[in-house]
Design a protein around this motif. Structure first.
Motif, PDB file in Angstrom:
ATOM      1  N   THR A  71       1.068  -1.138  -0.330  1.00  0.00           N
ATOM      2  CA  THR A  71       0.142   0.363   0.403  1.00  0.00           C
ATOM      3  C   THR A  71       0.649   1.461   0.012  1.00  0.00           C
ATOM      4  O   THR A  71       0.649   2.290  -0.511  1.00  0.00           O
ATOM      5  CB  THR A  71      -0.460   0.099   1.566  1.00  0.00           C
ATOM      6  OG1 THR A  71      -0.187  -0.037   2.557  1.00  0.00           O
ATOM      7  CG2 THR A  71      -1.887  -1.220   1.050  1.00  0.00           C
ATOM      8  N   VAL A  72       1.903   1.291   0.732  1.00  0.00           N
ATOM      9  CA  VAL A  72       2.732   2.154   0.705  1.00  0.00           C
ATOM     10  C   VAL A  72       3.425   3.230  -0.425  1.00  0.00           C
ATOM     11  O   VAL A  72       3.372   4.254  -1.068  1.00  0.00           O
ATOM     12  CB  VAL A  72       3.812   2.448   2.571  1.00  0.00           C
ATOM     13  CG1 VAL A  72       4.491   3.906   2.186  1.00  0.00           C
ATOM     14  CG2 VAL A  72       3.021   2.018   3.187  1.00  0.00           C
ATOM     15  N   LYS A 182      -1.216   7.329   7.860  1.00  0.00           N
ATOM     16  CA  LYS A 182      -2.260   6.974   6.730  1.00  0.00           C
ATOM     17  C   LYS A 182      -3.752   6.767   6.285  1.00  0.00           C
ATOM     18  O   LYS A 182      -4.029   7.538   5.781  1.00  0.00           O
ATOM     19  CB  LYS A 182      -1.809   5.373   6.524  1.00  0.00           C
ATOM     20  CG  LYS A 182      -0.515   4.565   5.917  1.00  0.00           C
ATOM     21  CD  LYS A 182      -0.253   3.890   5.594  1.00  0.00           C
ATOM     22  CE  LYS A 182      -1.107   3.276   4.136  1.00  0.00           C
ATOM     23  NZ  LYS A 182      -0.852   1.043   4.243  1.00  0.00           N
TER      24      LYS A 182
END
Length: 404
Positions: A71-72, A182
């Protein structure tokens, strides 16, 4: 000379593909092995620590680390404007993740320094690659990602050097910090987009004092806990984090987006983190059973929900598909809530083995549904994308790029 071509070319186009497939599959395998070990149907390699320790280590540094990379590393090019990692460099990072897993399971037959070096190689490489890129950004908030990576690196080294509980706690707080960072951007921005599109309002503006307080309370709780402060101190820090993050979450008005599964699972995930702070604080104040549920409120409820939601969004959006959630994924979101309720409830009540096993089966079911829905998509070429329209106005933190 012909350029080197990687096999399974579609996998190496973006980090969410290999890390998503491997992370989800590894998480399911870990939970299955955990089941078998708890029920006496599997034996572990020689030299492995107690079940709760190897389970905690690999769920953090194996499963969670892979999904974090998925995801990052996929989001940074869109949000921060950093170069995308793809091709051979991406395959190298995946190889480091695999090496860490192989070294851990073979730890009984390897020198300790080899296991420590293999375990930390991924985080060291990410620090080396991302450090200069993030340092050049105008938005200094992205530098906190380096704190997260350093926490994972330190936590893994501590665990493998014989300080297992301290290592797990260090890494867990690094993940909590990343989660707060996030989710604190994605949830309000995506919710704001939905509210505008449906005519239900607009995004709540970011209040920088509240954002700073949200990060500061996580760091303060980590510092108090890792320093071994007395329970009343940790209770104060945990309850302060609960209050700040509850206010932060309420401002996003997630209840207005309950018709969108991608959004409600994200808001429920954040609520689980808030609950984990509350349980930790109450436990330190002497409320019977509360503290026992704090860990799984975060790891199963918050992390599990957010991983499924974000990885659904990424798999759809970044392969050229509309953000239409398959019914099976809605079932997965509900299953992870069932898993969290049962696991946290069992810990608080001191319930026996059957409840824990049912929670684990629900967790496995949720992530198996994800692989069933998106495994082939992650390994296949993306669909042709339509030309983008004019960018939608969005109230987002200064220095962020396109919204995806």
């Amino acid at each position: 000379m012909a350029s080197f071509k990687l096999p399974f070319a579609s996998l190496w186009v973006s980090p969410f593909r290999p890390f998503g497939v491997l992370g989800m599959a590894y998480g399911i395998a870990l939970m299955t092995l955990w089941f078998a070990a708890r029920t006496g149907h599997a034996s572990l390699p020689q030299g492995m620590p107690a079940p709760q320790l190897w389970h905690g280590h690999e769920m953090l540094f194996g499963f969670a680390a892979a999904i974090i990379c998925a995801t990052v590393l996929t989001a940074l090019p869109s949000w921060a404007g950093t170069p995308e990692i793809r091709g051979v460099p991406l395959a190298g990072l995946v190889a480091l993740w695999l090496a860490g897993r192989a070294a851990y399971w073979a730890a009984g037959s390897l020198p300790p320094w080899v296991v420590i070096a293999a375990g930390g190689a991924l985080y060291a490489a990410l620090l080396a690659v991302l450090g200069p890129q993030l340092w050049r950004l105008a938005n200094r908030n992205y530098l906190l990602l380096l704190v997260v990576l350093a926490g994972l690196l330190a936590g893994d080294a501590l665990f493998l050097a014989g300080h297992a509980e301290r290592g797990l706690a260090t890494a867990l707080y690094a993940v909590v910090l990343l989660f707060a960072l996030k989710a604190g951007v994605f949830a309000p921005v995506f919710t704001g987009n939905h509210l505008r599109a449906t005519g239900r309002g607009d995004q709540a503006p970011f209040l920088m004092p509240l954002e700073v307080a949200a990060v500061a309370t996580v760091l303060a709780l980590a510092g108090v806990d890792l320093a071994g402060a007395p329970p009343p101190w940790r209770a104060s820090a945990a309850l302060l984090a609960f209050a700040v993050h509850a206010v932060r979450m309420a401002r996003w008005r997630g209840w207005k987006a309950w018709d969108d599964p991608l959004l409600w699972t994200m808001h429920v995930a954040y609520a689980w983190m808030v609950v984990s702070f509350l349980l930790l604080g109450l436990g330190d104040l002497g409320v019977d059973g509360a503290g026992r549920g704090a860990l799984h409120a975060f790891t199963v409820g918050a992390l599990g929900s957010m991983m499924l939601g974000l990885m659904t969004r990424v798999a759809l959006r970044h392969t050229g598909r509309p953000l239409a959630v398959p019914p099976a994924m809605v079932a997965a979101y509900l299953l992870i809530q069932l898993a969290a309720l049962l696991r946290v409830g069992a810990r608080i009540a001191g319930a026996n083995e059957p409840w824990i096993l049912v929670a684990g089966l629900a967790w496995i079911g949720a992530f198996a549904l994800y692989l069933g829905c998106f495994g082939r998509i992650l390994a296949s070429p993306s669909l042709p994308r339509a030309a983008p329209g004019p960018p939608a106005a969005a109230n987002r933190p200064p220095g962020t790029g396109r919204i995806r």
